[in-house]
Motif scaffolding. Structure first.
Motif, mmCIF file in Angstrom:
data_model
loop_
_atom_site.group_PDB
_atom_site.id
_atom_site.type_symbol
_atom_site.label_atom_id
_atom_site.label_comp_id
_atom_site.label_asym_id
_atom_site.label_seq_id
_atom_site.Cartn_x
_atom_site.Cartn_y
_atom_site.Cartn_z
ATOM 1 N N HIS A 71 0.828 -1.203 0.000
ATOM 2 C CA HIS A 71 0.000 0.000 0.000
ATOM 3 C C HIS A 71 0.867 1.260 0.000
ATOM 4 C CE1 HIS A 71 -3.699 -2.346 1.698
ATOM 5 N NE2 HIS A 71 -3.477 -2.571 0.415
ATOM 6 N N ASN A 72 2.054 1.194 0.605
ATOM 7 C CA ASN A 72 2.986 2.322 0.507
ATOM 8 C C ASN A 72 3.435 2.525 -0.937
ATOM 9 O OD1 ASN A 72 3.013 3.206 3.134
ATOM 10 N ND2 ASN A 72 4.807 2.034 3.743
ATOM 11 N N CYS A 73 3.656 1.422 -1.647
ATOM 12 C CA CYS A 73 4.020 1.529 -3.068
ATOM 13 C C CYS A 73 2.914 2.252 -3.836
ATOM 14 C CB CYS A 73 4.239 0.143 -3.674
ATOM 15 S SG CYS A 73 5.736 -0.700 -3.143
ATOM 16 N N ILE A 74 1.672 1.907 -3.558
ATOM 17 C CA ILE A 74 0.542 2.544 -4.242
ATOM 18 C C ILE A 74 0.467 4.025 -3.889
ATOM 19 C CG2 ILE A 74 -1.981 2.608 -4.401
ATOM 20 C CD1 ILE A 74 -1.950 -0.434 -3.882
ATOM 21 N N ALA A 75 0.617 4.337 -2.609
ATOM 22 C CA ALA A 75 0.485 5.727 -2.161
ATOM 23 C C ALA A 75 1.606 6.618 -2.684
ATOM 24 C CB ALA A 75 0.454 5.773 -0.630
ATOM 25 N N HIS A 76 2.821 6.066 -2.813
ATOM 26 C CA HIS A 76 3.987 6.895 -3.137
ATOM 27 C C HIS A 76 4.498 6.724 -4.574
ATOM 28 C CE1 HIS A 76 4.114 8.065 1.013
ATOM 29 N NE2 HIS A 76 4.240 6.812 1.413
ATOM 30 N N GLN A 77 3.851 5.867 -5.358
ATOM 31 C CA GLN A 77 4.254 5.706 -6.753
ATOM 32 C C GLN A 77 4.178 7.042 -7.497
ATOM 33 O OE1 GLN A 77 5.384 3.258 -8.706
ATOM 34 N NE2 GLN A 77 4.271 3.105 -10.614
ATOM 35 N N ASP A 78 5.183 7.331 -8.336
ATOM 36 C CA ASP A 78 5.120 8.505 -9.207
ATOM 37 C C ASP A 78 4.463 8.061 -10.506
ATOM 38 O OD1 ASP A 78 5.417 10.760 -10.730
ATOM 39 O OD2 ASP A 78 7.486 11.160 -10.118
ATOM 40 N N TYR A 79 3.153 8.230 -10.579
ATOM 41 C CA TYR A 79 2.391 7.737 -11.722
ATOM 42 C C TYR A 79 2.710 8.500 -13.000
ATOM 43 C CZ TYR A 79 -0.166 5.099 -8.227
ATOM 44 O OH TYR A 79 -0.490 4.237 -7.206
ATOM 45 N N ARG A 80 3.340 9.664 -12.871
ATOM 46 C CA ARG A 80 3.723 10.440 -14.053
ATOM 47 C C ARG A 80 4.866 9.784 -14.815
ATOM 48 N NH1 ARG A 80 4.781 15.772 -10.691
ATOM 49 N NH2 ARG A 80 5.840 14.127 -9.520
ATOM 50 N N LEU A 81 5.543 8.823 -14.189
ATOM 51 C CA LEU A 81 6.637 8.117 -14.864
ATOM 52 C C LEU A 81 6.126 6.919 -15.671
ATOM 53 C CD1 LEU A 81 9.359 8.215 -12.037
ATOM 54 C CD2 LEU A 81 9.102 9.729 -14.011
ATOM 55 N N ASN A 82 4.820 6.690 -15.626
ATOM 56 C CA ASN A 82 4.157 5.718 -16.511
ATOM 57 C C ASN A 82 4.684 4.287 -16.359
ATOM 58 O OD1 ASN A 82 2.978 8.093 -17.479
ATOM 59 N ND2 ASN A 82 4.423 8.264 -19.170
ATOM 60 N N GLY A 83 4.961 3.894 -15.132
ATOM 61 C CA GLY A 83 5.422 2.531 -14.871
ATOM 62 C C GLY A 83 4.448 1.801 -13.959
ATOM 63 N N ARG A 84 4.782 0.572 -13.620
ATOM 64 C CA ARG A 84 3.907 -0.227 -12.765
ATOM 65 C C ARG A 84 4.596 -0.553 -11.444
ATOM 66 N NH1 ARG A 84 4.934 -4.391 -17.030
ATOM 67 N NH2 ARG A 84 6.607 -5.719 -16.262
ATOM 68 N N ILE A 85 3.813 -1.016 -10.494
ATOM 69 C CA ILE A 85 4.296 -1.470 -9.190
ATOM 70 C C ILE A 85 4.564 -2.967 -9.293
ATOM 71 C CG2 ILE A 85 3.619 -1.810 -6.782
ATOM 72 C CD1 ILE A 85 1.813 0.735 -7.205
ATOM 73 N N ASN A 86 5.683 -3.413 -8.745
ATOM 74 C CA ASN A 86 6.057 -4.822 -8.848
ATOM 75 C C ASN A 86 6.202 -5.458 -7.463
ATOM 76 O OD1 ASN A 86 6.387 -5.057 -11.763
ATOM 77 N ND2 ASN A 86 8.152 -3.717 -11.507
ATOM 78 N N VAL A 87 5.755 -6.699 -7.368
ATOM 79 C CA VAL A 87 6.026 -7.539 -6.192
ATOM 80 C C VAL A 87 6.677 -8.809 -6.729
ATOM 81 C CG1 VAL A 87 5.081 -8.791 -4.232
ATOM 82 C CG2 VAL A 87 4.043 -6.615 -4.937
ATOM 83 N N VAL A 88 7.959 -8.962 -6.455
ATOM 84 C CA VAL A 88 8.714 -10.115 -6.951
ATOM 85 C C VAL A 88 8.884 -11.107 -5.806
ATOM 86 C CG1 VAL A 88 10.845 -10.913 -8.026
ATOM 87 C CG2 VAL A 88 9.926 -8.655 -8.601
ATOM 88 N N GLU A 89 8.342 -12.314 -5.987
ATOM 89 C CA GLU A 89 8.453 -13.359 -4.977
ATOM 90 C C GLU A 89 9.659 -14.231 -5.287
ATOM 91 O OE1 GLU A 89 5.966 -17.153 -3.113
ATOM 92 O OE2 GLU A 89 4.983 -15.788 -4.537
ATOM 93 N N MET A 90 10.648 -14.161 -4.405
ATOM 94 C CA MET A 90 11.848 -14.979 -4.545
ATOM 95 C C MET A 90 11.763 -16.156 -3.571
ATOM 96 S SD MET A 90 14.550 -11.834 -4.992
ATOM 97 C CE MET A 90 13.778 -10.838 -3.727
ATOM 98 N N GLU A 91 12.813 -16.933 -3.508
ATOM 99 C CA GLU A 91 12.768 -18.147 -2.695
ATOM 100 C C GLU A 91 12.491 -17.839 -1.228
ATOM 101 O OE1 GLU A 91 15.133 -22.373 -2.428
ATOM 102 O OE2 GLU A 91 16.264 -20.566 -2.887
ATOM 103 N N ASP A 92 13.145 -16.810 -0.678
ATOM 104 C CA ASP A 92 12.984 -16.509 0.745
ATOM 105 C C ASP A 92 12.805 -15.018 1.006
ATOM 106 O OD1 ASP A 92 13.323 -19.166 1.972
ATOM 107 O OD2 ASP A 92 15.313 -19.057 1.077
ATOM 108 N N ALA A 93 12.254 -14.306 0.031
ATOM 109 C CA ALA A 93 12.063 -12.871 0.215
ATOM 110 C C ALA A 93 11.053 -12.344 -0.802
ATOM 111 C CB ALA A 93 13.396 -12.129 0.068
ATOM 112 N N LEU A 94 10.449 -11.212 -0.457
ATOM 113 C CA LEU A 94 9.577 -10.477 -1.373
ATOM 114 C C LEU A 94 10.235 -9.135 -1.673
ATOM 115 C CD1 LEU A 94 6.049 -10.987 0.279
ATOM 116 C CD2 LEU A 94 7.022 -12.250 -1.654
ATOM 117 N N LEU A 95 10.237 -8.747 -2.940
ATOM 118 C CA LEU A 95 10.816 -7.461 -3.339
ATOM 119 C C LEU A 95 9.696 -6.572 -3.872
ATOM 120 C CD1 LEU A 95 13.370 -5.726 -3.787
ATOM 121 C CD2 LEU A 95 13.477 -6.679 -6.107
ATOM 122 N N PHE A 96 9.473 -5.437 -3.195
ATOM 123 C CA PHE A 96 8.470 -4.457 -3.606
ATOM 124 C C PHE A 96 9.177 -3.287 -4.284
ATOM 125 C CE2 PHE A 96 6.943 -6.748 0.049
ATOM 126 C CZ PHE A 96 5.571 -6.915 -0.130
#
Length: 468
Positions: A303-328
């Motif tokens: 939700h912090n990613c959603i609130a603070h995303q710079d939508y003017r840069l025209n990119g997306r929010i990513n959640v990468v699930e790795m073996e033992d970690a999540l990368l936001f």
């Protein structure tokens, strides 16, 4: 500035040289052979901030001029390709990847002169060099004082999230998302629960600060819009992506999620494999069982990613699930001075990239009371004896946060179990050590005094035997 011809550059140079002395938006340097790169960056920050404060479009740093404002020539980066590469080198270490508007090269009869055109700091965003803000006081460099820093930060910014989608209507919002928004709003404001059921959608959305005077905002489309309504936000992307990677970092699966974000965050987390993790506590034969990821922390980070995303840069929010970690990851630089500054302040930040969106998300309980969510996320990981969320701010246009789903260093966990008197700032410093990150001299002395770390800078490590 589009000055290019030698005649135009000469006229510009003469105009700047005609000033009685260096002013705070013009700096002359001899730089006869070379100039220290870090010092160049500091001048870029200082002059950019000063141009903003003086309401000028640009400031100037000029090489090949001595202290008497005489042309003496410079041999700094005589190769044009090397000179042009300076733009990227500067951008790599400044706020929002700000760089020279142009580097003008003038072959003057009295010697070669370089005129660096430095853009004013963006409204509301002071220009930093390697995370530090600089200013000019007379002829000297100094830190940008708090009053000037807050003056720039307080400047009005166009709030992308509050913009009106003129062609959109209530029909473009998802009824299920609106119904869920009502539920969340009543939980946030129990004193209005009876009245909420009597409000029609138009009144409710205005009261919840999602629409403005019955008009559909970008925030309304993002949080409550039907998937097919995302086009109203174009060229901005209303998209979150979940990616699954294996131990070799090879992509195994992925899925995109569009509007309404209020509902789709739960759908995204349903894809994450939150397995049971077991570890041995201190002086016990029985393992402790916990989920790899705390549900509240996962939601707070997304939700912090959603609130603070710079939508003017025209990119997306990513959640990468790795073996033992999540990368936001989300686009846009990290606005506060540092993660530690947010933790220590424990209060709403002075500036939001999307203030209208952030306030709406608070009303719908998507983010915690503004300013305290990050501290709570760190505290939960601390209480679980897990590594703290790891913020990577090395990319000035992207924030990356790694949430670990396993213990990295058993000695770190034992230290947290035994040393119950530690505060969160001390735990953050200890967490840096287990991740082999640099710590300050003050942090090192504090941790050594408590017998928590051993070794010599920069190779500190968490000690296996905790001092009594």
């Amino acid at each position: 500035m589009t000055t290019q011809t030698p005649e135009q550059l000469t006229a510009l140079l003469n105009q700047l040289l005609s000033l009685p002395a260096e002013n705070e938006c013009v700096e002359f340097k001899e730089a006869k052979k070379d100039f220290h790169f870090d010092k160049l960056g500091q001048y870029f920050s200082a002059l950019s901030n000063k141009a903003n404060l003086k309401n000028k479009p640009a400031a100037w740093l000029i090489f090949g001029i001595n202290d008497k404002q005489q042309i003496v020539g410079t041999h700094y980066r005589t190769d044009r390709a090397s000179l042009d590469s300076l733009k990227k080198e500067i951008a790599n270490k400044t706020t929002n990847r700000l760089s020279f508007t142009e580097i003008h090269e003038l072959q003057h009869p009295q010697g070669r002169v370089l005129l660096f055109e430095i853009p004013a700091a963006l409204k509301g965003i002071p220009t930093a060099w390697e995370g530090h803000y600089f200013a000019r006081e007379g002829e000297s460099l100094s830190p940008l004082n708090l009053a000037k820093l807050e003056h720039i930060r307080g400047q009005s910014l166009d709030d992308w999230s509050a913009k009106i989608c003129n062609d959109a209507s209530l029909d473009d919002l998802d009824p299920q998302a609106i119904a869920y928004a009502r539920t969340r709003f009543k939980q946030k404001h129990p004193e209005h629960a009876v009245n909420v059921d009597n409000w029609d959608d138009r009144v409710f959305l205005n009261k919840a600060k999602i629409t403005i005077a019955d008009k559909i905002t970008n925030t309304a489309i993002l949080l409550l819009g039907k998937p097919e309504s995302a086009h109203f936000l174009s060229p901005a992307q209303a998209q979150m992506t979940w990616v699954l990677k294996d131990s070799r970092n090879i992509e195994r699966d992925y899925q995109h999620f569009s509007c309404p974000f209020l509902l789709k965050t739960e759908a995204l987390f349903a894809k994450v494999r939150n397995l049971t993790y077991r570890y041995m506590g201190d002086n016990t034969l029985f393992p402790t069982e916990v989920s790899q990821y705390d549900a509240w922390v996962m939601r707070e980070l997304l939700h912090n990613c959603i609130a603070h995303q710079d939508y003017r840069l025209n990119g997306r929010i990513n959640v990468v699930e790795m073996e033992d970690a999540l990368l936001f990851t989300n686009l846009g630089h990290f606005i506060p001075a540092s993660v530690e500054a947010v933790i220590e302040a424990d209060s709403p930040p002075d500036q939001y990239r999307n203030p209208f969106l952030a306030h709406a998300m608070v009303e719908l309980q998507m983010i915690d009371t503004m300013g305290s969510g990050l501290k709570k996320a760190f505290s939960i990981q601390w209480e679980r004896f897990f590594p703290l969320p790891d913020y990577d701010l090395s990319d000035p246009q992207r924030v990356k946060v790694k949430l670990f789903g396993k213990i990295l260093d058993e000695n770190y966990t034992r230290a947290l179990i035994r040393c119950t008197s530690l505060n969160l700032i001390e735990v953050i410093a200890l967490d840096k050590v287990q991740k082999s990150k640099a710590i300050t001299e003050t942090e090192a002395k504090l941790l050594k005094k408590q017998g928590l770390i051993e070794g010599r800078r920069p190779n500190f490590y968490v000690t296996a035997k905790i001092a009594e």
